[in-house]
Design an enzyme around this catalytic site. Sequence first.
Site, short mmCIF file in Angstrom:
data_model
loop_
_atom_site.label_atom_id
_atom_site.label_comp_id
_atom_site.label_asym_id
_atom_site.label_seq_id
_atom_site.Cartn_x
_atom_site.Cartn_y
_atom_site.Cartn_z
N ASP A 52 0.99 -1.16 -0.06
CA ASP A 52 0.02 0.03 -0.19
C ASP A 52 0.96 1.39 -0.14
O ASP A 52 1.62 1.69 0.91
CB ASP A 52 -0.77 -0.11 1.33
N ASP A 53 0.73 2.03 -1.08
CA ASP A 53 1.62 3.21 -1.12
C ASP A 53 3.20 3.27 -1.33
O ASP A 53 4.02 3.92 -1.11
CB ASP A 53 1.33 4.22 -0.12
N CYS A 92 -6.30 4.23 -3.05
CA CYS A 92 -6.59 2.81 -2.65
C CYS A 92 -7.66 2.50 -3.24
O CYS A 92 -7.70 1.06 -3.95
CB CYS A 92 -6.73 2.87 -1.27
N ARG A 96 -8.01 -0.94 -5.69
CA ARG A 96 -8.26 -2.48 -5.31
C ARG A 96 -9.49 -3.06 -6.18
O ARG A 96 -9.51 -4.08 -6.60
CB ARG A 96 -8.47 -2.40 -3.93
N LYS A 149 -5.57 -5.32 4.07
CA LYS A 149 -6.45 -4.37 3.90
C LYS A 149 -7.60 -4.71 2.98
O LYS A 149 -6.99 -4.74 1.64
CB LYS A 149 -5.51 -3.04 3.84
N HIS A 151 -10.80 -2.31 1.99
CA HIS A 151 -10.95 -1.10 1.39
C HIS A 151 -11.96 -1.18 0.30
O HIS A 151 -11.88 -0.09 -0.53
CB HIS A 151 -9.71 -0.40 1.32
N SER A 174 -8.14 1.95 5.63
CA SER A 174 -6.87 2.38 5.68
C SER A 174 -6.37 2.52 7.40
O SER A 174 -7.45 2.57 7.89
CB SER A 174 -6.59 3.74 5.14
N HIS A 235 1.66 2.23 4.02
CA HIS A 235 0.59 3.46 4.42
C HIS A 235 0.96 3.97 5.44
O HIS A 235 1.23 3.38 6.46
CB HIS A 235 -0.73 2.97 4.14
N ASP A 287 -0.42 -0.68 -4.58
CA ASP A 287 -1.75 -0.13 -5.13
C ASP A 287 -1.61 1.30 -5.79
O ASP A 287 -2.54 1.58 -6.15
CB ASP A 287 -2.75 -0.02 -3.95
N ASN A 288 -0.63 2.03 -5.52
CA ASN A 288 -0.50 3.33 -6.15
C ASN A 288 0.77 3.72 -5.62
O ASN A 288 1.55 3.14 -4.69
CB ASN A 288 -1.72 4.32 -5.72
N LYS A 308 1.46 9.44 -5.11
CA LYS A 308 0.05 9.06 -4.97
C LYS A 308 -0.94 10.13 -5.13
O LYS A 308 -0.68 11.51 -4.67
CB LYS A 308 -0.09 8.64 -3.53
#
Length: 471
Positions: A52-53, A92, A96, A149, A151, A174, A235, A287-288, A308
């Site tokens: 994540d991130d 996010c 996803r 996660k 989300h 998150s 994240h 994810d980004n 992001k």
Amino acid sequence: MRIISGRGIADSVGQFCVAAIGAALAIVLWLGCGKVGAAGETKPNIIILFADDLGYGDLGCYGHPTIHTPNLDRMAAEGMKFTQFYSAASVCTPSRAALLTGRLPIRSGMCSDRRRVLFPDSAGGLPDDEITIAEALHRQGYATACIGKWHLGHLPQYLPRRHGFDYYFGLPYSNDMQNQRRGDPPLPLLRNEEIIEQPAVQQTLTRRYTEEAVAFIRRSKDQPFFLYLPYTFPHVPLYASEAFQGRSRRGLYGDVVEELDASVGTILEVIRREGLAERTLVFFTSDNGPWLTQRLDGGSAGLLRDGKGCTFEGGMRVPAIAWWPGTIAPGRTCHDLACTMDLFPTSLGLAGAELPQDRPIDGVDMMPLFRGESGLRRVMFYYRGTRLMAVRVGPFKAHFYTQPAYGPGSDTPVPHDPPLLYQLEHDPSEQFDVAQKHPDVLAEIASIVEEHRRTLVPGMPQLDAVIQSTK
Ligand code: MG
């Protein structure tokens, strides 16, 4: 896609016989068990590890000078590393949704211009009629688990077990979503639909996700399985377990990434020890891009522009590694375009499942890339919420709008007419507009956009509705 053959009647009869034999064979296989694919071999396991991130420049094998990622580096050395791999969104929730459905988030309604992701007071989630990888693979006899996660909606009707997963362990959204003024409850940790800890002890999450993943692999190894492991980190807020605190040369952010790296190492080691390596595809990505405004707590997009939240490359181009000994040759680097939405058709293809025919699927099967084939010319659409900001065709990317992710100017998209045009393979940092030199490219992109807009059917918006109270 329709293929016109122009064959005669004799061929049609032949085709009928082949079809009849094929149908009989399919029934026999169906009556057998879910473990066997059309080729008579065991269906491969599929594991998706989703950071994540995590930025394009955050791993050793992507050039980071001080974050030490020996396990991901080894995974890349034994498998395939992608240099032009994209998430389908720069934040996010839409990212996803796209990964699990193989579809642009606008088609499922999982993006918005007002609320860019789901929050603890959100009333929406991934619609029931979307088909996830887990749902499709479950129908093919796979054991399925989501560990990490989610989300994609925290209300009971949207949780993973309503979307094809047998088992769920993790955070529903998150790890920074504990805003008391908004009325957020303390951060819940769920097992299936039950809250088992609140607030979740964040230092333990990566370790516990890993343990849960290992337990799932061990208990599912006698049948094909699909493990989706969306990590909570890096994240913010950042947390590393005690064993990793202060270990890296890149501060807490580095500690957190190094713990993720160790988690990947543990999972790959279990796959090897259980003798599953040659029938398990493991895919690692993010994810980004990195959350740059978090300063030292955010990552790095390397040489890519911004991070992001925006549609410059740093927001959506992410590290990606595919590992499958015996199928993916070691040490390969893939420079072709590919994206998270490709995991849907790739996974369904490996499981012997048909692609849904009643909806557009934006992903493309990656197996030819895994086999080392190259040269497919791809189109990438860069959305921010519901707005089409940019389009990439081959090496060229046209920005119709730009908008910084955060800070001054981030409230309003800036239109560009003619669009800004970057030749990304010459200029990965998006610095030099070459629109004047390539009117033909702009014309081609304009016609692709026109066709895309003409045929696109947006889904019912899911991210704007708010529930009255989360207490
Ligand atoms: Mg993210």
